[in-house]
Design a protein around this motif. Sequence first.
Motif, PDB file in Angstrom:
ATOM      1  N   ILE A 264       0.875  -1.182   0.000  1.00  0.00           N
ATOM      2  CA  ILE A 264       0.000   0.000   0.000  1.00  0.00           C
ATOM      3  C   ILE A 264       0.907   1.225   0.000  1.00  0.00           C
ATOM      4  CG2 ILE A 264      -1.703   1.310   1.327  1.00  0.00           C
ATOM      5  CD1 ILE A 264      -2.804  -1.361   2.329  1.00  0.00           C
ATOM      6  N   PHE A 265       0.780   2.022  -1.079  1.00  0.00           N
ATOM      7  CA  PHE A 265       1.682   3.167  -1.249  1.00  0.00           C
ATOM      8  C   PHE A 265       1.127   4.395  -0.510  1.00  0.00           C
ATOM      9  CE2 PHE A 265       2.791   0.227  -4.538  1.00  0.00           C
ATOM     10  CZ  PHE A 265       4.168   0.340  -4.643  1.00  0.00           C
ATOM     11  N   ASP A 266       0.914   4.166   0.799  1.00  0.00           N
ATOM     12  CA  ASP A 266       0.410   5.240   1.653  1.00  0.00           C
ATOM     13  C   ASP A 266       1.115   5.103   2.998  1.00  0.00           C
ATOM     14  OD1 ASP A 266      -1.269   6.489   3.746  1.00  0.00           O
ATOM     15  OD2 ASP A 266      -2.643   6.912   2.087  1.00  0.00           O
ATOM     16  N   ASN A 342       7.307  -1.148   3.724  1.00  0.00           N
ATOM     17  CA  ASN A 342       6.803   0.058   4.404  1.00  0.00           C
ATOM     18  C   ASN A 342       7.960   0.939   4.872  1.00  0.00           C
ATOM     19  OD1 ASN A 342       4.140  -0.614   4.019  1.00  0.00           O
ATOM     20  ND2 ASN A 342       3.885  -1.574   6.023  1.00  0.00           N
ATOM     21  N   ASP A 349      10.145   8.216   0.592  1.00  0.00           N
ATOM     22  CA  ASP A 349       9.364   9.456   0.693  1.00  0.00           C
ATOM     23  C   ASP A 349      10.206  10.583   1.289  1.00  0.00           C
ATOM     24  OD1 ASP A 349       6.772  11.066   0.932  1.00  0.00           O
ATOM     25  OD2 ASP A 349       7.435  10.969   3.019  1.00  0.00           O
ATOM     26  N   SER A 418      -1.283   1.681  -8.529  1.00  0.00           N
ATOM     27  CA  SER A 418      -2.333   2.407  -7.802  1.00  0.00           C
ATOM     28  C   SER A 418      -2.113   3.919  -7.938  1.00  0.00           C
ATOM     29  CB  SER A 418      -2.307   2.016  -6.322  1.00  0.00           C
ATOM     30  OG  SER A 418      -1.141   2.522  -5.706  1.00  0.00           O
ATOM     31  N   SER A 419      -3.197   4.666  -7.664  1.00  0.00           N
ATOM     32  CA  SER A 419      -3.092   6.133  -7.771  1.00  0.00           C
ATOM     33  C   SER A 419      -2.082   6.674  -6.766  1.00  0.00           C
ATOM     34  CB  SER A 419      -4.462   6.772  -7.531  1.00  0.00           C
ATOM     35  OG  SER A 419      -4.948   6.408  -6.242  1.00  0.00           O
ATOM     36  N   ASP A 420      -2.015   6.038  -5.558  1.00  0.00           N
ATOM     37  CA  ASP A 420      -1.035   6.474  -4.544  1.00  0.00           C
ATOM     38  C   ASP A 420       0.397   6.249  -5.029  1.00  0.00           C
ATOM     39  OD1 ASP A 420      -2.828   7.386  -2.634  1.00  0.00           O
ATOM     40  OD2 ASP A 420      -3.149   5.375  -1.828  1.00  0.00           O
ATOM     41  N   ALA A 421       0.603   5.109  -5.681  1.00  0.00           N
ATOM     42  CA  ALA A 421       1.944   4.805  -6.201  1.00  0.00           C
ATOM     43  C   ALA A 421       2.304   5.804  -7.302  1.00  0.00           C
ATOM     44  CB  ALA A 421       1.992   3.382  -6.737  1.00  0.00           C
ATOM     45  N   LYS A 422       1.305   6.128  -8.137  1.00  0.00           N
ATOM     46  CA  LYS A 422       1.550   7.093  -9.235  1.00  0.00           C
ATOM     47  C   LYS A 422       2.002   8.446  -8.686  1.00  0.00           C
ATOM     48  CE  LYS A 422      -1.622   5.080 -12.623  1.00  0.00           C
ATOM     49  NZ  LYS A 422      -2.954   5.176 -13.225  1.00  0.00           N
ATOM     50  N   LYS A 423       1.422   8.841  -7.546  1.00  0.00           N
ATOM     51  CA  LYS A 423       1.799  10.134  -6.946  1.00  0.00           C
ATOM     52  C   LYS A 423       3.280  10.158  -6.599  1.00  0.00           C
ATOM     53  CE  LYS A 423      -2.741  10.979  -4.886  1.00  0.00           C
ATOM     54  NZ  LYS A 423      -3.511  10.912  -3.629  1.00  0.00           N
ATOM     55  N   PHE A 424       3.758   9.043  -5.987  1.00  0.00           N
ATOM     56  CA  PHE A 424       5.180   8.965  -5.646  1.00  0.00           C
ATOM     57  C   PHE A 424       6.051   9.014  -6.900  1.00  0.00           C
ATOM     58  CE2 PHE A 424       3.666   7.098  -1.597  1.00  0.00           C
ATOM     59  CZ  PHE A 424       4.480   7.794  -0.705  1.00  0.00           C
TER      60      PHE A 424
END
Length: 584
Positions: A264-266, A342, A349, A418-424
Motif C-alpha cells: 500500500i503506497f500510503d 513500508n 518518501d 495504484s493512484s497512490d503509487a503514481k503520486k510517488f
Amino acid sequence: VGHSHSAQSPRMTFWQENYAFIKEVYDTRYTKMVEWMDNIEMAIQKVCASKVYTSAEFKREKDNFQSLCKNLERTETKKWLTETLETLMKERAPDEQKEESKKLKMIMERHKALIPKIQETLVKTECYWKCYSYGDDLIPIFEFIDDLRNRSVKEILSANSEQTEEHIEKQDKALNSLENKKKMVLDFITKGEKLMQDQNCPKFLEGHVKKLREAWDDTNAKAQIRKKALTDNLTAWDVFEDKKHECHKHLDAADAEYEQIKKIFDLTAGPADYNMRMRTAANFRSTIEEVYDTVSNANATLQQMLPDDRKEGMDDEVKELTVRIDILGKTDERLRFIDDFNKRLTVFDQAVTDLERWLHEGRKRLDAIKNPHDSLSPEERVTKSMEVQEDITKKSDFCAKQETEKEEIFPKAGEKISSDAKKFIERLKVVRKELNNLDEEVKNECAKFSEDVKYWAEFQTGIKAFDPWLKEAELRRSAGLVTPATLVDACNVLGDAKNFQEECEKKLLILDEATVSARKMSSHNDADEKITMYQTRWSAVHDTTKEWVARMTTLVECWNKLDGNVGELSSWVAQKDSTAPEGS
C-alpha cells in the motif's frame, strides 16, 4: 503262695507248651505296631513336605494319613502286647525278659511320643486341605479373569465409528461381568487372607492370594484402559471429521487473506494495514495450529485400531493439511516483506521530500547569483555557480539511487499501478525534471559567467590604468593654474594646459575600452556605476583643462596686445583667479 502256684500250673503249662506259637503271634503283632508307626511317620513326612502337590495328590496323602490315624490310641493292642509278654516271659531267662521288656517299652514310648505329632499333623492336614481346596476353587475364577483380561488386551481393529461402537458394547459387557463377579472375587481374597492367618497355613497360599489380587486388579485396569481407548477412538472419529473440515475452512480463509496482503503506497494506511494483518495472521496461526494438532492427535488415536489398508489413506488426509499449513509460513514471510517495504517507502518518501526541499533552495541560490542583492564579482558568481552545480551533481546521484529504489519497490512495467503509487512516481519524475532543468540552467549561467570573468578582467585592467591617472589629474586640478610672471611663463602655462587637455582626452580612450568590455558582461550594473562615476570625474577634469586653455589663450593674446601694460593685465589675471571657483 504254694496254693496259687499249683492253681496256675495248668495255664502256665499251656503257655509253656504253646510258647513258640504264642511268641510268633506276639512278634507279628509287635512288628505290625512298629510298621504302623513307621507308616504314620512316613505319612506325616509326606503330608508336611515342602513340596506343593496337586489337590488330587494331596488328597491321596491326606486320606492315607487319616486312614492310618484310625484307632490312634491302640489301647487293645498295647494291653494285649503288655499282658502277653508278661505271661510269656514268666518262665524265661532274666536277660531275655529284660531284652523283650526293653523292646516293648521302646515302642510304647515311641507311640506315646508320636501321638501329639500325629494330632498336630491332623490339624495341619485339615488346614492344608482347605488351602488346596481353595486353590482348586481358584481355577475357574482365574479362567474367568484371564478370559476377560485377554478380551481387553487382544488386538482389535476399527475402520469406522460403527465398528468402535460394537467394540464398546462388547467391552461394556466385559466390565459388567467384572462388576458382577467383584463381590465373589473380593470375598474369595478375604477368605484366602483369613486362611493365611492360620499358623499352619502353607506358603503357597500367600502366592495364590497375591496372584488372585494382582490378576483381578490388572484385569480391571486393562478393561478400563480398553474402554477408555475405545471411547477415545469413538470421539476421535467425530473429532477427526469435524476438525478436518474446520481446518480446511480456516486454511481457505488464510489462503484468501494471503492474497489480500499487498503493498500500500500510503505512509499511514500501509503500516495500519500491516499491523491489522499481523494480528489476523497471529489469530490464524493460533487457530489453525490448534485445530491441526487436534486432527493430528485424533488420527494418531485412530491409527492404533485402524486396519492396515486404511492407515495410509487417513495419514494422507492429515498430510494434505500439513502441506496446506505452509501458508502460515508464507504469510509470515510476506508480512516481513511488507514491513520491509513500508520502511523502504518511508525512507523513499523522505528522500524525495529532501530533494524537493533542496530544489527550492537550489532555485533560490541560482536566482541570488543571477540577480544578487549585494554586488558580486564575476569570479564570485562563477564560484557560487560551480558550488550549486556540484551540489546538483550530488543530488542527481542521490536522485538516481531513488530511481533504482523505485524500480525495486514499485510495480514493474505492465503491472497495475495504484493512484497512490503514481503520486510517488510523479513526484520523483518532477524532481528529476527540475534537477535536470536546474543543472542545464546553472551550466548555461556558469558558461556566461566564465565569459564575464574575461571581460571583467579587461574592465579591471582598464580601470587599473585609468584610476591612478585620474587621481593625479584631480590633484593638478585642485592645485589650479600657476600664475605666470612673464609672457614666456604665460606661454609655458598655456602649453602645459594644452598638453593636460590632450592627455585627458587620450586617457578617455582607456575608460571607453573598459566600458566596451564591461558592457559585454551578462550583468554589468556594478561596472556601469563605476564607469558613470569615472566619466563624471573625468568630465570635471576635462572641463577644467578646456577652461584653462581658453583662459591662458586669452591671456597670452592680451599680453601680446597689451605688452606695455603688463601690470594692469597681471592684476586682471589675478582678479580672474580670485573669482574662479575653488579647485578649478
